[in-house]
Design an enzyme around this catalytic site. Structure first.
Site, short mmCIF file in Angstrom:
data_model
loop_
_atom_site.label_atom_id
_atom_site.label_comp_id
_atom_site.label_asym_id
_atom_site.label_seq_id
_atom_site.Cartn_x
_atom_site.Cartn_y
_atom_site.Cartn_z
CE LYS A 13 9.79 7.39 -0.59
NZ LYS A 13 8.62 7.51 0.27
NE ARG A 139 10.50 3.03 9.12
CZ ARG A 139 10.37 3.71 7.99
NH1 ARG A 139 10.61 3.13 6.83
NH2 ARG A 139 10.01 4.97 8.03
#
Ligand code: ADP
Length: 264
Positions: A13, A139
């Site tokens: 995405k 992350r």
């Protein structure tokens, strides 16, 4: 162009959103990025979201809805946007529908990137490796354990949106297993088709409006013509009575009178 990108973590995405932003001059709204920024800045929202995000769970709906609502009001949204990572639950989708309705914004499409789940873990692993190689901070939710949890969250909370948007005839599915280039091409092809369909619908609407206006202009003229025709007919009747009709009545009446007189 106003879009939603839907797909599990690792579907691509973010990558596709960046390409669409560059091509269509629109804004990418990633709730994940916005929340990470809030965490980094130590805002009240960030403090609330920090642990939840680290565990791979979803931040409460009202927080993300609030963030998106504020962002949609910014003037840079005028040209369009891509929502990436939002909505992620049916209540978020319903809240978004309400927001868009209130703000008079029309959603063009929801693009679902469909991928095999088996490929996702590998994709996220290579993303982590690339980030490390670039010296970027990785992350904390990009570990195999947390990713498994994020995938489970996607399946139970986000996947129902596929049905939600398909029912509303907004869903367009793209094969996310193709190369990045091919996926971009496929998305752009779909967006061009939507644009063309919108243009056709707008032309049809304009034509219907022109036809309505033309009819409305013609109608009074027709009515006036009819009225004047009627008046002429009436006038003819008065001026030129049908032959014999007027004469016959007095004759009949006269005959009656003579008959009566004769009886007497
Ligand atoms: P992903 O790669 O899983 O799509 P994101 O960067 O979009 O990751 O989001 C990371 C995390 O941020 C999520 O796991 C979740 O905790 C939180 N988050 C992002 N968007 C939302 C949302 N719309 N609703 C709830 N939580 C969200």
């Amino acid at each position: 162009m106003r879009l939603i990108l839907l797909g599990p973590p690792g579907a691509g995405k973010g990558t596709q959103a960046q390409r669409l932003v560059a091509k269509h001059d629109i804004i990418q709204l990633s709730t994940g990025d916005m929340l990470r920024a809030a965490v980094a800045a130590g805002t009240p929202v960030g403090m609330q979201a920090k642990e939840i995000m680290a565990s791979g769970s979803l931040v409460p709906d009202e927080i993300v809805i609030g963030i998106i609502s504020d962002r949609l009001d910014q003037p840079d949204m005028k040209n369009g946007f891509i929502l990436d990572g939002f909505p992620r639950t049916v209540p978020q989708a319903e809240a978004l529908d309400e927001l868009l309705k209130k703000k008079h914004i029309k959603l063009d499409a929801v693009v679902e990137l469909r991928v095999n789940e088996s490929a996702l873990l590998q994709r996220v692993e290579s993303r982590v490796a690339e980030m490390r190689a670039r010296g970027e901070e990785v992350r904390i939710d990009d570990t195999p354990e947390v990713l498994t949890k994020r995938l489970a969250q996607y399946r139970s909370m986000t996947e129902p949106l596929i049905h939600y948007y398909s029912e509303r005839r907004k869903l367009l599915t793209v094969d996310g297993m193709l190369t990045i280039e091919q996926v971009t091409r496929e998305i752009n092809r779909i967006l061009a088709a939507i644009d063309a369909a919108d243009a056709r619908a707008a032309a049809k609407k304009a034509q219907a409006k022109r036809a309505r206006v033309a009819k409305a202009v013609k109608k009074p003229a027709k009515a006036a013509k009819k009225a004047s025709k009627g008046a002429k007919k009436a006038a003819t009747k008065v001026a030129k009575p049908a032959k014999g009709k007027v004469a016959r009545r007095p004759v009949k009446a006269a005959k009656k009178v003579t008959k009566k007189r004769a009886k007497r």
